[in-house]
Write a protein that holds these residues in place. Structure first.
Motif, mmCIF file in Angstrom:
data_model
loop_
_atom_site.group_PDB
_atom_site.id
_atom_site.type_symbol
_atom_site.label_atom_id
_atom_site.label_comp_id
_atom_site.label_asym_id
_atom_site.label_seq_id
_atom_site.Cartn_x
_atom_site.Cartn_y
_atom_site.Cartn_z
ATOM 1 N N UNK A 107 -18.452 16.622 -7.554
ATOM 2 C CA UNK A 107 -17.560 15.441 -7.808
ATOM 3 C C UNK A 107 -18.428 14.319 -6.889
ATOM 4 N N UNK A 108 -18.505 14.379 -5.744
ATOM 5 C CA UNK A 108 -19.038 13.170 -4.791
ATOM 6 C C UNK A 108 -20.208 12.720 -5.459
ATOM 7 N N UNK A 109 -21.283 13.537 -5.901
ATOM 8 C CA UNK A 109 -22.579 13.150 -6.468
ATOM 9 C C UNK A 109 -22.268 12.438 -7.549
ATOM 10 N N UNK A 110 -21.321 13.010 -8.588
ATOM 11 C CA UNK A 110 -20.961 12.355 -9.845
ATOM 12 C C UNK A 110 -20.499 10.953 -9.495
ATOM 13 N N UNK A 137 0.774 -1.034 -0.032
ATOM 14 C CA UNK A 137 0.094 -0.130 -0.191
ATOM 15 C C UNK A 137 0.989 1.398 0.129
ATOM 16 N N UNK A 138 2.198 1.191 0.586
ATOM 17 C CA UNK A 138 3.120 2.330 0.479
ATOM 18 C C UNK A 138 4.225 2.138 -0.222
ATOM 19 N N UNK A 139 4.590 0.781 -0.526
ATOM 20 C CA UNK A 139 6.147 0.494 -1.244
ATOM 21 C C UNK A 139 5.838 0.276 -2.574
ATOM 22 N N UNK A 140 4.696 0.004 -3.151
ATOM 23 C CA UNK A 140 4.725 -0.424 -4.643
ATOM 24 C C UNK A 140 3.915 0.454 -5.457
ATOM 25 N N UNK A 141 4.630 1.411 -6.162
ATOM 26 C CA UNK A 141 3.951 2.364 -7.000
ATOM 27 C C UNK A 141 3.346 1.822 -8.230
ATOM 28 N N UNK A 142 2.272 2.062 -8.847
ATOM 29 C CA UNK A 142 1.687 1.540 -10.108
ATOM 30 C C UNK A 142 0.806 2.718 -10.726
ATOM 31 N N UNK A 143 0.700 2.053 -12.105
ATOM 32 C CA UNK A 143 -0.232 3.239 -12.769
ATOM 33 C C UNK A 143 -1.520 3.027 -12.483
ATOM 34 N N UNK A 144 -2.117 4.131 -11.873
ATOM 35 C CA UNK A 144 -3.781 3.691 -11.481
ATOM 36 C C UNK A 144 -4.558 3.561 -12.378
ATOM 37 N N UNK A 145 -4.441 3.907 -13.566
ATOM 38 C CA UNK A 145 -5.669 3.658 -14.574
ATOM 39 C C UNK A 145 -6.755 4.854 -14.175
ATOM 40 N N UNK A 146 -8.015 4.218 -14.535
ATOM 41 C CA UNK A 146 -9.266 5.238 -14.622
ATOM 42 C C UNK A 146 -9.785 5.660 -13.260
ATOM 43 N N UNK A 147 -8.946 4.951 -12.076
ATOM 44 C CA UNK A 147 -9.540 5.586 -10.691
ATOM 45 C C UNK A 147 -8.646 6.946 -10.449
ATOM 46 N N UNK A 148 -7.698 7.451 -11.546
ATOM 47 C CA UNK A 148 -7.411 8.688 -11.550
ATOM 48 C C UNK A 148 -8.493 9.748 -12.165
ATOM 49 N N UNK A 149 -9.250 9.528 -13.032
ATOM 50 C CA UNK A 149 -10.183 10.335 -13.789
ATOM 51 C C UNK A 149 -10.874 11.207 -12.874
ATOM 52 N N UNK A 150 -11.366 10.903 -11.698
ATOM 53 C CA UNK A 150 -12.062 11.691 -10.940
ATOM 54 C C UNK A 150 -11.203 12.879 -10.311
ATOM 55 N N UNK A 151 -9.962 12.946 -10.191
ATOM 56 C CA UNK A 151 -8.798 13.771 -9.859
ATOM 57 C C UNK A 151 -8.839 14.710 -11.063
ATOM 58 N N UNK A 152 -8.686 14.436 -12.165
ATOM 59 C CA UNK A 152 -8.637 15.348 -13.434
ATOM 60 C C UNK A 152 -9.955 15.906 -13.661
ATOM 61 N N UNK A 184 -1.983 4.262 -1.026
ATOM 62 C CA UNK A 184 -2.086 5.129 -0.022
ATOM 63 C C UNK A 184 -2.510 6.343 -0.461
ATOM 64 N N UNK A 185 -1.552 6.913 -1.434
ATOM 65 C CA UNK A 185 -1.606 8.440 -1.901
ATOM 66 C C UNK A 185 -2.971 8.473 -2.621
ATOM 67 N N UNK A 186 -3.446 7.222 -3.499
ATOM 68 C CA UNK A 186 -4.600 7.538 -3.996
ATOM 69 C C UNK A 186 -5.878 7.527 -3.317
ATOM 70 N N UNK A 187 -6.047 6.824 -2.399
ATOM 71 C CA UNK A 187 -7.224 6.817 -1.549
ATOM 72 C C UNK A 187 -7.196 8.219 -0.622
ATOM 73 N N UNK A 188 -5.843 8.676 -0.135
ATOM 74 C CA UNK A 188 -5.848 10.027 0.426
ATOM 75 C C UNK A 188 -6.400 11.264 -0.376
ATOM 76 N N UNK A 189 -5.878 11.285 -1.679
ATOM 77 C CA UNK A 189 -6.401 12.232 -2.529
ATOM 78 C C UNK A 189 -7.835 11.938 -2.854
ATOM 79 N N UNK A 190 -8.509 10.870 -2.939
ATOM 80 C CA UNK A 190 -9.901 10.693 -3.170
ATOM 81 C C UNK A 190 -10.637 11.116 -2.002
#
Length: 592
Positions: free
Chosen positions: A496-499, A309-324, A445-451
């Motif tokens: 965005x939460x409603x979306x 959860x903190x050691x293995x970075x990866x390309x997140x894919x579409x879960x990043x779309x709500x950030x954009x 961890x970064x992803x869920x914290x940003x979310x």
């Protein structure tokens, strides 16, 4: 009378030697002996003076190192505030034999038989112990390690000759594999000293270990301390006790569901984080497969120690779309109802055409529809409204490419360096692919914290897993929730939460929903990069929250290389099962 030999007086001979010759020989021997003695005295008193002073001091001086107690690590029940030890110290005993006290073969055989009965030795082991007991000259012959106190008591009742015990402190993990990667374990360094490895044990090693003390003074003839001889005493400082935010019940249940799903989907590994989006407190942190820190040396692959959860970075894919999407709406460039016309392809940004999954064409879609259908081309359009510089600033503001500072060993930051490759504000290929989570890396961890910053009203919180630290002096340090920065306006966060609720209700991820509750989230299926391009293997993720009106949790579920095609059939239903348990566990009343 005529004297012989020319008239001189004859000296008396004894044994063929004259008296003068004997006297001279004695004088020579005395002189040589005197020289030897003087030389030896000079060597001892001058040349090796310091050595013998230290040797003499060693026989009279006493120096003992005082070992501090290593601090414990605790989990909690977030409903009742009860605590449970995850790492603690336990007394065990080393059994050794003083073979000088075993007088004959019959005694050695009797002792070996008794030990074999208690420890269930086979014949080969019993014979080996018998030979150990028969050494007869060794005052310290180790036989067994890590003996429990009840076994020690049973052996003491038998009054076996030559058998003795040494009390030792053992690091013990009573919950075994529960939160193993988060807690870490106590190993040894190259010099044989105990040292924390991974997780809390590694990151907080100095604080948990405490500080050694010592006592120094003069030793009497019997080896005791001479009180009148003066002494120096520095007491040991015990290590701190660490209380985590980990909820024991939620950790156990969520990780069990995750591991069951990992096996069903034949994934190489799986990760999960559940946190309070309002405070940043981590309730659950899973990395499976797990290991037992009580026997950490028995793992087949040391990679299992890593907290993915903190050691293995990866390309997140579409879960990043709500950030954009959140960034563009926050800048006022778009609304949830803004229309995008999808032709299914963008061919003027990258050398390779950008297409949607399965080459689908969606024609006219609102921004909510872009998220519901996870339209790649639509996200490139959204990023183009922002511009490259502002897009990158939002990515930084959401906490990507920086460690969260959660206080666990081996955290990494992820990489967004591809966004720096070309100058200018126009969205290039790197910015286009980043809009839907390709070409950049993040940790779960970064992803869920940003979310969480989206669902808590727009504020990025600092995640934490240690709620308080208690020192041996009685001092208590408590962790207070910390706002890092405001990323979104409250109105944007609400939109965005409603979306994202609509994404579950009307999109591909209906399996992530929970009956009676408004749950929001987003799926992500990302190809794994390899040499020369992307491989056919994928990572599946789902990140979400609930309920929308008053979120009590945000959560990410990730599977590495599952044998299913899309995350809607892996990460989404796993998220849904855990979310349903959370609602029941915290007794959240239904809202729909």
């Amino acid at each position: 009378m005529v004297r012989p030999f020319g008239g001189k007086k004859n000296k008396r001979l004894v044994g063929g030697y004259s008296r003068d010759q004997r006297i001279w020989s004695v004088q020579v021997i005395i002189a040589i002996g005197t020289c030897v003695i003087v030389s030896r005295i000079f060597f001892l008193m001058i040349i090796q003076h310091d050595f013998y002073v230290q040797l003499a001091n060693g026989s009279h001086e006493l120096f003992e190192r005082l070992i501090p107690r290593r601090g414990a690590v605790y989990a909690q029940d977030s409903r009742s505030d009860e605590i449970y030890p995850l790492a603690m110290n336990r007394d065990v005993f080393l059994l050794y034999a003083n073979t000088k006290e075993i007088t004959d073969n019959d005694t050695a055989e009797t002792v070996a038989e008794a030990l074999a009965e208690v420890f269930s030795y086979d014949d080969e082991k019993k014979l080996a112990v018998y030979y150990q007991l028969n050494k007869r000259t060794d005052p310290y012959e180790p036989i067994e390690k890590k003996i429990e106190e009840d076994v020690k008591n049973e052996l003491e009742k038998r009054e076996l000759p030559g058998i003795h015990f040494v009390r030792q402190s053992l690091r013990f993990y009573p919950e075994q594999s529960l939160a193993a990667q988060t807690i870490g374990f106590l190993g040894k360094d190259s010099e044989g000293e105990h040292v924390g490895r991974y997780g809390i044990e590694g990151y907080w090693n100095a604080e948990l270990a405490g500080t050694s003390g010592f006592v120094e003074g003069l030793r009497g003839a019997r080896g005791g301390l001479i009180l009148s001889g003066g002494k120096t005493f520095e007491p040991a400082t015990d290590g701190v006790d660490i209380y985590t935010t980990i909820d024991r019940t939620l950790q156990y249940k969520a990780c069990a569901i995750l591991e069951e799903a990992r096996q069903e989907y034949e994934a190489a590994s799986a990760s999960l984080v559940i946190m309070d989006p309002k405070t940043g407190a981590i309730y659950t942190m899973c990395s499976v497969p797990e290991f037992n820190p009580n026997s950490y040396g028995k793992v087949e692959n040391a990679q299992v120690y890593n907290n993915t959860t903190i050691f293995t970075p990866y390309e997140p894919g579409s879960i990043f779309k709500p950030i954009t999407m959140a960034a563009a709406i926050n800048e006022g460039h778009l609304t949830p109802n803004s229309i995008y016309h999808d032709t299914g392809v963008i061919d003027d940004v990258c050398e390779t055409k950008i297409r949607n999954a399965d080459h689908k064409v969606y024609k006219d879609q609102s921004m909510t529809g872009v998220l519901e259908n996870s339209i790649n081309t639509g996200m490139v359009y959204v990023a183009q409204q922002l511009g490259k510089h502002r897009f990158k600033e939002y990515i930084n503001d959401f906490g990507f490419a920086a460690k969260t500072g959660i206080g666990l060993d081996s955290e990494v930051s992820g990489v967004i360096e591809s966004l720096n490759k070309n100058k200018g504000d126009r969205i290039d290929c790197y910015g286009a692919t980043a809009s839907f989570g390709q070409g950049i890396t993040t940790t779960p961890l970064q992803m869920v914290n940003a979310f969480s910053a989206i669902v808590n009203g727009g504020v990025l919180m600092k995640p934490f897993i240690v709620s308080r630290v208690e020192h041996s002096t009685g001092q208590v340090q408590r962790t207070k929730p910390k706002e890092i920065r405001r990323v979104l306006s409250p109105s944007t966060a609400a939109l965005v939460s409603a979306m994202l609720v609509s994404v579950i209700d009307s999109g591909h991820a209906t399996g992530a929903g929970v009956d009676g509750y408004y749950i929001g989230g987003k799926t992500g299926t990302a190809q794994i990069a390899g040499r020369g391009g992307y491989t056919k293997e994928t990572n599946h993720s789902f990140v979400g929250f609930g309920p929308v009106d008053d979120p009590v949790f945000s959560m990410i579920v990730k599977f590495e290389k599952p044998q299913r095609r899309f995350s809607a059939s892996t990460a989404a239903p796993t998220f849904g099962k855990i979310a349903q348990f959370i609602m029941q566990y915290y007794a959240i009343p239904p809202s729909r």
